[in-house]
Design a protein around this motif. Structure first.
Motif, PDB file in Angstrom:
ATOM      1  N   GLU A 184       0.832  -1.208   0.000  1.00 46.93           N
ATOM      2  CA  GLU A 184       0.000   0.000   0.000  1.00 46.93           C
ATOM      3  C   GLU A 184       0.865   1.255   0.000  1.00 46.93           C
ATOM      4  O   GLU A 184       0.577   2.230  -0.713  1.00 46.93           O
ATOM      5  N   ALA A 185       1.942   1.231   0.798  1.00 44.30           N
ATOM      6  CA  ALA A 185       2.824   2.397   0.874  1.00 44.30           C
ATOM      7  C   ALA A 185       3.522   2.676  -0.450  1.00 44.30           C
ATOM      8  O   ALA A 185       3.751   3.834  -0.820  1.00 44.30           O
ATOM      9  N   GLU A 186       3.827   1.619  -1.195  1.00 41.51           N
ATOM     10  CA  GLU A 186       4.550   1.774  -2.450  1.00 41.51           C
ATOM     11  C   GLU A 186       3.636   2.073  -3.629  1.00 41.51           C
ATOM     12  O   GLU A 186       4.088   2.649  -4.627  1.00 41.51           O
ATOM     13  N   THR A 187       2.369   1.697  -3.549  1.00 39.75           N
ATOM     14  CA  THR A 187       1.499   1.780  -4.723  1.00 39.75           C
ATOM     15  C   THR A 187       0.257   2.654  -4.536  1.00 39.75           C
ATOM     16  O   THR A 187      -0.414   2.964  -5.518  1.00 39.75           O
ATOM     17  N   ASP A 188      -0.076   3.037  -3.291  1.00 46.60           N
ATOM     18  CA  ASP A 188      -1.329   3.752  -2.985  1.00 46.60           C
ATOM     19  C   ASP A 188      -2.563   2.914  -3.298  1.00 46.60           C
ATOM     20  O   ASP A 188      -3.664   3.437  -3.463  1.00 46.60           O
ATOM     21  N   VAL A 189      -2.385   1.603  -3.401  1.00 47.25           N
ATOM     22  CA  VAL A 189      -3.507   0.685  -3.599  1.00 47.25           C
ATOM     23  C   VAL A 189      -3.918   0.137  -2.237  1.00 47.25           C
ATOM     24  O   VAL A 189      -3.078  -0.307  -1.463  1.00 47.25           O
ATOM     25  N   THR A 190      -5.202   0.179  -1.931  1.00 46.03           N
ATOM     26  CA  THR A 190      -5.700  -0.364  -0.676  1.00 46.03           C
ATOM     27  C   THR A 190      -5.889  -1.869  -0.805  1.00 46.03           C
ATOM     28  O   THR A 190      -6.495  -2.348  -1.767  1.00 46.03           O
ATOM     29  N   VAL A 191      -5.349  -2.611   0.175  1.00 40.40           N
ATOM     30  CA  VAL A 191      -5.435  -4.065   0.162  1.00 40.40           C
ATOM     31  C   VAL A 191      -6.352  -4.520   1.294  1.00 40.40           C
ATOM     32  O   VAL A 191      -6.106  -4.227   2.467  1.00 40.40           O
ATOM     33  N   THR A 192      -7.416  -5.220   0.947  1.00 44.09           N
ATOM     34  CA  THR A 192      -8.309  -5.821   1.935  1.00 44.09           C
ATOM     35  C   THR A 192      -7.944  -7.292   2.060  1.00 44.09           C
ATOM     36  O   THR A 192      -7.875  -8.004   1.064  1.00 44.09           O
ATOM     37  N   LEU A 193      -7.701  -7.736   3.306  1.00 42.02           N
ATOM     38  CA  LEU A 193      -7.276  -9.106   3.552  1.00 42.02           C
ATOM     39  C   LEU A 193      -8.403  -9.899   4.204  1.00 42.02           C
ATOM     40  O   LEU A 193      -9.032  -9.437   5.160  1.00 42.02           O
ATOM     41  N   VAL A 194      -8.649 -11.091   3.692  1.00 43.70           N
ATOM     42  CA  VAL A 194      -9.664 -11.998   4.228  1.00 43.70           C
ATOM     43  C   VAL A 194      -8.973 -13.324   4.520  1.00 43.70           C
ATOM     44  O   VAL A 194      -8.365 -13.912   3.624  1.00 43.70           O
ATOM     45  N   PHE A 195      -9.048 -13.801   5.773  1.00 41.32           N
ATOM     46  CA  PHE A 195      -8.323 -15.006   6.166  1.00 41.32           C
ATOM     47  C   PHE A 195      -9.273 -16.127   6.561  1.00 41.32           C
ATOM     48  O   PHE A 195     -10.281 -15.899   7.223  1.00 41.32           O
ATOM     49  N   ALA A 196      -8.909 -17.338   6.166  1.00 39.92           N
ATOM     50  CA  ALA A 196      -9.621 -18.553   6.573  1.00 39.92           C
ATOM     51  C   ALA A 196      -8.726 -19.722   6.189  1.00 39.92           C
ATOM     52  O   ALA A 196      -7.624 -19.532   5.650  1.00 39.92           O
ATOM     53  N   ALA A 197      -9.168 -20.928   6.483  1.00 39.25           N
ATOM     54  CA  ALA A 197      -8.430 -22.105   6.044  1.00 39.25           C
ATOM     55  C   ALA A 197      -8.372 -22.142   4.514  1.00 39.25           C
ATOM     56  O   ALA A 197      -9.278 -21.655   3.829  1.00 39.25           O
ATOM     57  N   SER A 198      -7.312 -22.715   3.978  1.00 39.34           N
ATOM     58  CA  SER A 198      -7.159 -22.800   2.521  1.00 39.34           C
ATOM     59  C   SER A 198      -8.365 -23.465   1.871  1.00 39.34           C
ATOM     60  O   SER A 198      -8.823 -23.039   0.802  1.00 39.34           O
ATOM     61  N   SER A 199      -8.877 -24.514   2.499  1.00 38.86           N
ATOM     62  CA  SER A 199     -10.041 -25.209   1.953  1.00 38.86           C
ATOM     63  C   SER A 199     -11.235 -24.280   1.850  1.00 38.86           C
ATOM     64  O   SER A 199     -11.978 -24.291   0.861  1.00 38.86           O
ATOM     65  N   ALA A 200     -11.418 -23.444   2.877  1.00 39.98           N
ATOM     66  CA  ALA A 200     -12.563 -22.534   2.897  1.00 39.98           C
ATOM     67  C   ALA A 200     -12.424 -21.441   1.852  1.00 39.98           C
ATOM     68  O   ALA A 200     -13.379 -21.147   1.116  1.00 39.98           O
ATOM     69  N   ILE A 201     -11.236 -20.837   1.767  1.00 45.72           N
ATOM     70  CA  ILE A 201     -11.102 -19.727   0.825  1.00 45.72           C
ATOM     71  C   ILE A 201     -11.131 -20.217  -0.620  1.00 45.72           C
ATOM     72  O   ILE A 201     -11.644 -19.526  -1.502  1.00 45.72           O
ATOM     73  N   ALA A 202     -10.599 -21.408  -0.879  1.00 43.29           N
ATOM     74  CA  ALA A 202     -10.668 -21.946  -2.238  1.00 43.29           C
ATOM     75  C   ALA A 202     -12.120 -22.140  -2.656  1.00 43.29           C
ATOM     76  O   ALA A 202     -12.514 -21.773  -3.772  1.00 43.29           O
ATOM     77  N   ARG A 203     -12.924 -22.694  -1.762  1.00 48.12           N
ATOM     78  CA  ARG A 203     -14.338 -22.913  -2.081  1.00 48.12           C
ATOM     79  C   ARG A 203     -15.069 -21.586  -2.248  1.00 48.12           C
ATOM     80  O   ARG A 203     -15.937 -21.436  -3.122  1.00 48.12           O
ATOM     81  N   GLN A 204     -14.745 -20.607  -1.403  1.00 50.03           N
ATOM     82  CA  GLN A 204     -15.404 -19.298  -1.512  1.00 50.03           C
ATOM     83  C   GLN A 204     -15.067 -18.629  -2.838  1.00 50.03           C
ATOM     84  O   GLN A 204     -15.943 -18.046  -3.499  1.00 50.03           O
TER      85      GLN A 204
END
Length: 247
Positions: free
Chosen positions: A47-67
């Protein structure tokens, strides 16, 4: 009636629980729970280098892959293995996945104990052992494979406490609810009150390869950054290992 794209529906639902003022340049990263601390630092630098806002969403790999497969509004998906990435390829969601880090599998406790391959089962005894879900979550799969390889799994299977993700599993140990846990070496940086009591040899389980994929052009830019010296140094500071030489 005009059909609303599934991704748009996901964004609407996602913004109910997460503050959203998304612009074309903002990106959303769905990531494995074990990346939480390291990726937070990487995202801040990006974000500091690009001025792009990054939203992070965390869960188990299995859950995020399915989502992501169901249309979740991700620009990037970061997984704790390659298997779920290949599943996304098979589902036609991404074209390829790229490894970006490795890790070590360890057994942890709140106090230091002398453990080796010969006395591991004896040390565990009748105590509970926490780990991520062994049928779906990469950390859980690695843990079961390691214990099977050591000839311990059948002995302790009924004592295993499974959690939705590896960080949740190690929280059981941190709170004193479970004596032992199996997770990643990187988790010990984020949870410094836990100690490594046993390191699984690499040949006891599948190689731990964190892999990622982009779903948008903005996501591709972030994936490129993840391979940069800056991002790789941050991952190293948080206990992740560099990629081994791959065939």
């Amino acid at each position: 009636m005009k059909r609303i794209p599934r991704r748009a529906l996901w964004i609407a639902g996602f913004c109910i629980g997460v503050p959203c003022s998304v612009t074309a340049d903002d990106i959303t990263v769905f990531a494995a729970s074990s990346l939480r601390d390291a990726l937070g630092t990487v995202a801040a630098e990006y974000e500091a280098e690009t001025d792009v806002t990054v939203t992070l969403v965390f869960a188990a790999s299995s859950a995020i892959a399915r989502q992501v497969a169901q249309g979740a509004p991700a620009d990037v998906v970061l997984l704790a293995d390659q298997a779920w990435g290949h599943w996304l390829i098979d589902e036609g969601i991404v074209q390829k996945v790229d490894p970006f880090a490795s890790n070590r599998l360890v057994m942890v406790a709140r106090d230091q104990i002398q453990v080796d391959r010969q006395n591991l089962a004896q040390i565990i005894g009748d105590n509970l052992v926490a780990m991520a879900q062994v049928d779906a979550v990469p950390a859980g799969r690695y843990a079961r494979a390691g214990l099977v390889s050591l000839g311990v799994w059948d002995r302790i299977e009924q004592q295993v406490v499974q959690a939705a993700n590896v960080r949740a599993a190690l929280r059981f140990v941190q709170r004193g609810e479970v004596r032992f846990g199996v997770g990643y070496a990187s988790d010990l940086v984020a949870l410094p009150d836990l100690v490594e009591i046993y390191a699984f040899a690499p040949d006891t389980h599948e190689m731990i390869l964190y892999s990622g994929a982009h779903l948008t052009q903005q996501g591709n830019d972030f994936m490129i950054y993840l391979q940069s010296v800056t991002a790789q140094d941050i991952l190293g500071d948080w206990g992740f290992a560099p990629l081994p030489d791959l065939p």
